[in-house]
Motif scaffolding. Structure first.
Motif, PDB file in Angstrom:
ATOM      1  N   SER A  67      24.832 -24.163  -4.965  1.00 17.08           N
ATOM      2  CA  SER A  67      24.681 -25.602  -5.153  1.00 17.08           C
ATOM      3  C   SER A  67      25.590 -26.607  -4.636  1.00 17.08           C
ATOM      4  CB  SER A  67      24.287 -25.831  -6.691  1.00 17.08           C
ATOM      5  OG  SER A  67      24.163 -26.987  -6.847  1.00 17.08           O
ATOM      6  N   SER A 107      31.440 -24.842 -10.742  1.00 17.05           N
ATOM      7  CA  SER A 107      31.499 -23.386 -10.738  1.00 17.05           C
ATOM      8  C   SER A 107      32.034 -23.079  -9.521  1.00 17.05           C
ATOM      9  CB  SER A 107      30.066 -23.048 -11.050  1.00 17.05           C
ATOM     10  OG  SER A 107      29.456 -23.312 -12.205  1.00 17.05           O
ATOM     11  N   SER A 154      32.784 -26.137 -17.154  1.00 15.68           N
ATOM     12  CA  SER A 154      32.035 -26.647 -18.329  1.00 15.68           C
ATOM     13  C   SER A 154      32.216 -25.609 -19.472  1.00 15.68           C
ATOM     14  CB  SER A 154      30.747 -26.866 -18.067  1.00 15.68           C
ATOM     15  OG  SER A 154      29.836 -25.817 -17.697  1.00 15.68           O
ATOM     16  N   THR A 195      30.583 -35.990 -12.055  1.00 14.47           N
ATOM     17  CA  THR A 195      29.468 -35.723 -11.215  1.00 14.47           C
ATOM     18  C   THR A 195      29.092 -36.695 -10.089  1.00 14.47           C
ATOM     19  OG1 THR A 195      27.703 -35.602 -12.473  1.00 14.47           O
ATOM     20  CG2 THR A 195      28.810 -33.491 -12.478  1.00 14.47           C
ATOM     21  N   ARG A 232      29.324 -30.017  -8.160  1.00  8.83           N
ATOM     22  CA  ARG A 232      28.342 -30.508  -9.232  1.00  8.83           C
ATOM     23  C   ARG A 232      28.339 -29.852 -10.361  1.00  8.83           C
ATOM     24  NH1 ARG A 232      25.339 -35.312  -7.340  1.00  8.83           N
ATOM     25  NH2 ARG A 232      27.116 -36.604  -5.821  1.00  8.83           N
ATOM     26  N   THR A 233      28.287 -28.431 -10.104  1.00 12.92           N
ATOM     27  CA  THR A 233      28.197 -27.492 -11.188  1.00 12.92           C
ATOM     28  C   THR A 233      29.506 -27.204 -12.045  1.00 12.92           C
ATOM     29  OG1 THR A 233      28.309 -25.761 -10.062  1.00 12.92           O
ATOM     30  CG2 THR A 233      25.940 -26.624 -10.164  1.00 12.92           C
ATOM     31  N   THR A 256      33.372 -21.182 -14.524  1.00 15.92           N
ATOM     32  CA  THR A 256      32.626 -22.379 -14.733  1.00 15.92           C
ATOM     33  C   THR A 256      33.397 -23.466 -15.737  1.00 15.92           C
ATOM     34  OG1 THR A 256      30.674 -21.030 -14.705  1.00 15.92           O
ATOM     35  CG2 THR A 256      30.432 -23.173 -15.723  1.00 15.92           C
ATOM     36  N   GLU A 261      31.490 -25.002  -5.961  1.00 14.85           N
ATOM     37  CA  GLU A 261      30.250 -25.925  -6.073  1.00 14.85           C
ATOM     38  C   GLU A 261      30.742 -27.298  -6.894  1.00 14.85           C
ATOM     39  OE1 GLU A 261      27.611 -23.458  -8.223  1.00 14.85           O
ATOM     40  OE2 GLU A 261      26.538 -22.921  -6.525  1.00 14.85           O
TER      41      GLU A 261
END
Length: 146
Positions: free
Chosen positions: A48, A72, A95, A103, A69-70, A93, A67
């Protein structure tokens, strides 16, 4: 009688002379430069918004895909038949690390670099935007991630 031994050129002659030198230089470069052939092969569609791809020092069978936006980092593993498969679990990740990734445009997880001694110390670095501020953080992999 000449009082200055330098060759003086009027502005138009100087401009023409500079253009001539530039054109000669460009001609030499174009004669010696060869066109590079670049082949592009898509290895996955299963990520993504990838913004960066790298590999750990000394590794050629794993790619780490950042990635944005995620927040990750995914791992693509090269198979014996030459295809690439995405691991079922992300390498990192943010988050999950209690970091609030921004984002918006040109924000999120932006880059990754491995310590030169990654194989022995497990350290790597990521660059990201969180809460509108740029950050670079150091992480160390666990033995199960390496």
């Amino acid at each position: 009688m000449m009082t200055n031994s330098r060759l003086l050129l009027d502005p138009l002659a100087r401009f023409t002379f500079q253009n001539l030198i530039f054109l000669l230089f460009a001609a030499i470069i174009s004669q010696t430069a060869e066109a590079a052939t670049i082949n592009v092969t898509r290895i996955t569609d299963n990520v993504s918004r990838p913004v960066y791809v790298t590999s750990a020092p000394g590794e050629s069978d794993r790619l780490f895909v950042v990635e944005a936006r995620t927040g990750s980092v995914q791992i693509l593993k090269k198979q014996s038949n030459g295809t690439w498969i995405k691991n079922s679990q992300a390498f990192l990740t943010l988050s999950n690390s209690n970091i609030n990734i921004s984002t918006g445009n040109e924000q999120g997880l932006l880059g990754m670099a491995f310590h030169p001694n990654y194989t022995s110390n497990g350290k790597f670095y990521v660059s990201y935007v969180a809460n509108g501020q740029s950050h670079t953080s150091e992480f160390t992999v666990s033995s199960t991630q390496a």
